[in-house]
Scaffold this active site. Structure first.
Site, PDB file in Angstrom:
ATOM      1  N   ARG A 156     -10.650   4.172  -7.079  1.00  0.00           N
ATOM      2  CA  ARG A 156      -9.888   3.743  -5.900  1.00  0.00           C
ATOM      3  C   ARG A 156     -10.810   3.617  -4.689  1.00  0.00           C
ATOM      4  O   ARG A 156     -11.772   4.364  -4.540  1.00  0.00           O
ATOM      5  CB  ARG A 156      -8.785   4.756  -5.575  1.00  0.00           C
ATOM      6  CG  ARG A 156      -7.846   4.999  -6.711  1.00  0.00           C
ATOM      7  CD  ARG A 156      -6.742   3.970  -6.709  1.00  0.00           C
ATOM      8  NE  ARG A 156      -6.006   4.050  -7.958  1.00  0.00           N
ATOM      9  CZ  ARG A 156      -5.569   2.997  -8.601  1.00  0.00           C
ATOM     10  NH1 ARG A 156      -5.761   1.805  -8.126  1.00  0.00           N
ATOM     11  NH2 ARG A 156      -4.910   3.130  -9.724  1.00  0.00           N
ATOM     12  N   ASN A 171       0.929   3.721  -3.158  1.00  0.00           N
ATOM     13  CA  ASN A 171       0.567   5.133  -3.000  1.00  0.00           C
ATOM     14  C   ASN A 171       1.625   6.049  -3.609  1.00  0.00           C
ATOM     15  O   ASN A 171       1.295   7.046  -4.249  1.00  0.00           O
ATOM     16  CB  ASN A 171       0.377   5.486  -1.526  1.00  0.00           C
ATOM     17  CG  ASN A 171      -0.976   5.074  -0.987  1.00  0.00           C
ATOM     18  OD1 ASN A 171      -1.839   4.618  -1.719  1.00  0.00           O
ATOM     19  ND2 ASN A 171      -1.149   5.220   0.316  1.00  0.00           N
ATOM     20  N   GLU A 188       0.830  -1.206   0.000  1.00  0.00           N
ATOM     21  CA  GLU A 188       0.000   0.000   0.000  1.00  0.00           C
ATOM     22  C   GLU A 188       0.865   1.258   0.000  1.00  0.00           C
ATOM     23  O   GLU A 188       0.581   2.212  -0.722  1.00  0.00           O
ATOM     24  CB  GLU A 188      -0.952  -0.001   1.194  1.00  0.00           C
ATOM     25  CG  GLU A 188      -2.006  -1.084   1.145  1.00  0.00           C
ATOM     26  CD  GLU A 188      -2.966  -0.964  -0.037  1.00  0.00           C
ATOM     27  OE1 GLU A 188      -3.147   0.149  -0.570  1.00  0.00           O
ATOM     28  OE2 GLU A 188      -3.533  -1.997  -0.431  1.00  0.00           O
TER      29      GLU A 188
END
Length: 162
Positions: free
Chosen positions: A128, A75, A71
């Site tokens: 998202r 990102n 993650e």
């Protein structure tokens, strides 16, 4: 090259610049730079798995750490660099007897409002889910985010080890 000679530049949670290596001896420290390409998320996961291979961990514990790393790196690629594969992501992994500290740094567009960005389901893209920081917070003991708009973001993930 000894620990004092090799260090990396990072952005602290209070937006000060500091060197990521302390003078304390670490059991293991790895610093990796890679292009901001989606296929390199797997590389980041593999690095963490390899470093943790000497530890007696359950597969569930290892999977949680790998998800948090995925993650943070995703990102940086998706939001920090807006999928521009020419950016660079820096990742350091520090392993001691007590804990693992993973730092993911990009020099992308930064985060304007960290508090808002860390709320579950917050996302600037309709496709998202906005759960990246929620997963990181759920699976790690401590998550710190430092960011300067138009200059980049540093995410520090800490996991205590038994």
């Amino acid at each position: 090259m000894n620990d004092k000679e090799k260090s990396s530049l990072w952005l602290s949670p209070n937006n000060d610049i500091y060197f990521g290596k302390s003078e304390k001896s670490k059991k293991n420290f790895v610093n990796l730079s890679f292009k901001s390409r989606s296929e390199n998320v797997a590389l980041a996961r593999l690095l963490v798995s390899a470093i943790l291979s000497e530890r007696d961990m359950t597969l569930a514990e290892l999977d949680e750490i790998k998800v948090a790393v995925s993650e943070a790196v995703s990102n940086a690629i998706i939001h920090g660099y807006q999928n521009d594969s020419e950016g660079w992501v820096e990742m350091s992994v520090e392993l001691s007897e007590e804990q693992m500290v993973i730092i993911v740094h990009d020099e992308g567009i930064g985060i304007e409002n960290i508090e808002e960005a860390m709320k579950p389901h917050f996302s600037k893209g309709e496709e998202r889910m906005g759960l990246g920081f929620a997963f990181m917070n759920s699976f790690m003991d401590k998550v710190e985010v430092a960011s300067i708009p138009l200059s980049g973001t540093t995410v520090t993930l800490t996991k205590k080890l038994s």
